[in-house]
Design a protein around this motif. Structure first.
Motif, short mmCIF file in Angstrom:
data_model
loop_
_atom_site.label_atom_id
_atom_site.label_comp_id
_atom_site.label_asym_id
_atom_site.label_seq_id
_atom_site.Cartn_x
_atom_site.Cartn_y
_atom_site.Cartn_z
N ASP A 28 0.84 -1.20 0.00
CA ASP A 28 0.00 0.00 0.00
C ASP A 28 0.87 1.26 0.00
N VAL A 29 1.94 1.22 0.77
CA VAL A 29 2.87 2.35 0.84
C VAL A 29 3.56 2.53 -0.52
N ALA A 30 3.98 1.44 -1.12
CA ALA A 30 4.63 1.50 -2.44
C ALA A 30 3.70 2.13 -3.47
N ARG A 31 2.45 1.75 -3.45
CA ARG A 31 1.48 2.30 -4.41
C ARG A 31 1.25 3.79 -4.15
N LYS A 32 1.05 4.15 -2.89
CA LYS A 32 0.76 5.54 -2.56
C LYS A 32 1.92 6.47 -2.95
N LEU A 33 3.12 6.06 -2.64
CA LEU A 33 4.28 6.90 -2.91
C LEU A 33 4.86 6.70 -4.31
N ASP A 34 4.37 5.67 -5.00
CA ASP A 34 4.87 5.30 -6.33
C ASP A 34 6.36 4.97 -6.27
N SER A 36 9.31 1.69 -5.64
CA SER A 36 9.45 0.25 -5.87
C SER A 36 9.28 -0.51 -4.55
N LYS A 37 8.88 -1.76 -4.66
CA LYS A 37 8.73 -2.60 -3.47
C LYS A 37 10.05 -2.76 -2.71
N PRO A 38 11.18 -2.97 -3.41
CA PRO A 38 12.45 -3.08 -2.67
C PRO A 38 12.81 -1.79 -1.91
N SER A 39 12.54 -0.64 -2.50
CA SER A 39 12.82 0.63 -1.82
C SER A 39 11.98 0.76 -0.56
N VAL A 40 10.72 0.42 -0.67
CA VAL A 40 9.82 0.50 0.49
C VAL A 40 10.25 -0.51 1.55
N SER A 41 10.65 -1.68 1.13
CA SER A 41 11.10 -2.71 2.07
C SER A 41 12.30 -2.23 2.88
N ARG A 42 13.26 -1.62 2.19
CA ARG A 42 14.44 -1.07 2.88
C ARG A 42 14.04 0.01 3.87
N ALA A 43 13.15 0.88 3.46
CA ALA A 43 12.71 1.98 4.32
C ALA A 43 11.96 1.44 5.55
N ILE A 44 11.12 0.44 5.35
CA ILE A 44 10.36 -0.15 6.45
C ILE A 44 11.32 -0.76 7.47
N LYS A 45 12.33 -1.44 6.98
CA LYS A 45 13.33 -2.04 7.89
C LYS A 45 14.03 -0.97 8.71
N LEU A 46 14.36 0.14 8.08
CA LEU A 46 15.02 1.23 8.80
C LEU A 46 14.08 1.87 9.83
N LEU A 47 12.82 2.05 9.45
CA LEU A 47 11.84 2.58 10.40
C LEU A 47 11.70 1.66 11.61
N GLU A 48 11.72 0.35 11.34
CA GLU A 48 11.68 -0.63 12.44
C GLU A 48 12.92 -0.49 13.33
N LYS A 49 14.07 -0.42 12.69
CA LYS A 49 15.33 -0.29 13.42
C LYS A 49 15.35 0.96 14.29
N ASN A 50 14.74 2.04 13.79
CA ASN A 50 14.70 3.31 14.51
C ASN A 50 13.58 3.37 15.55
N GLY A 51 12.84 2.27 15.69
CA GLY A 51 11.80 2.21 16.71
C GLY A 51 10.54 2.99 16.39
N LEU A 52 10.30 3.25 15.11
CA LEU A 52 9.15 4.04 14.70
C LEU A 52 8.00 3.20 14.15
N LEU A 53 8.27 1.92 13.94
CA LEU A 53 7.31 1.06 13.25
C LEU A 53 7.53 -0.39 13.68
N VAL A 54 6.45 -1.14 13.74
CA VAL A 54 6.53 -2.59 13.93
C VAL A 54 5.65 -3.26 12.88
N ARG A 55 6.02 -4.48 12.53
CA ARG A 55 5.23 -5.27 11.59
C ARG A 55 4.49 -6.35 12.36
#
Length: 122
Positions: A28-34, A36-55
């Motif tokens: 959903d994030v990939a579609r909204k921001l247009d 790529s899935k790999p770019s979003v995946s990397r960003a999500i991992k970093l957000l998790e690492k920074n304590g801003l997001l959980v899956r």
């Protein structure tokens, strides 16, 4: 993610999607921001690492309290700037939205407070 602006964009997009759809996944994030899935995946991992997001187990993205607060701050700035540009400068909403999206990441707290005060006095 290269900088804070990128992180803020992701957090804001996740918050907006959550408000619109109730639950958010990486696709959903990939579609909204247009992006790529790999770019979003990397960003999500970093957000998790920074304590801003959980899956969650089903892949649902959930903002932590810190992530939620940051997302709400950016989204509030976006809405306030958009309102200012439309009401005060009489810009079309599309242009106001685009410019607000760029400016919200660099504007000072003092300027945001002044914009808010100005709109409250109208």
């Amino acid at each position: 993610m290269k900088n804070n602006e990128s992180q803020e964009m992701y957090l804001e997009a996740i918050l907006q999607l959550k408000l619109e759809m109730g639950s958010v996944r990486s696709i959903d994030v990939a579609r909204k921001l247009d992006y790529s899935k790999p770019s979003v995946s990397r960003a999500i991992k970093l957000l998790e690492k920074n304590g801003l997001l959980v899956r969650a187990s089903a892949g649902e993205l959930q903002l932590t309290p810190e992530g939620q607060a940051e997302a709400e701050r950016v989204y509030a700035a976006h809405r306030l700037l958009t309102e200012f540009f439309v009401q005060t400068l009489k810009l079309p909403k599309e242009i106001a939205e685009e410019d607000a999206c760029r400016i919200e990441h660099v504007i000072s707290k003092e300027t945001m407070a002044a914009v808010k005060k100005y709109l409250e006095q109208k």
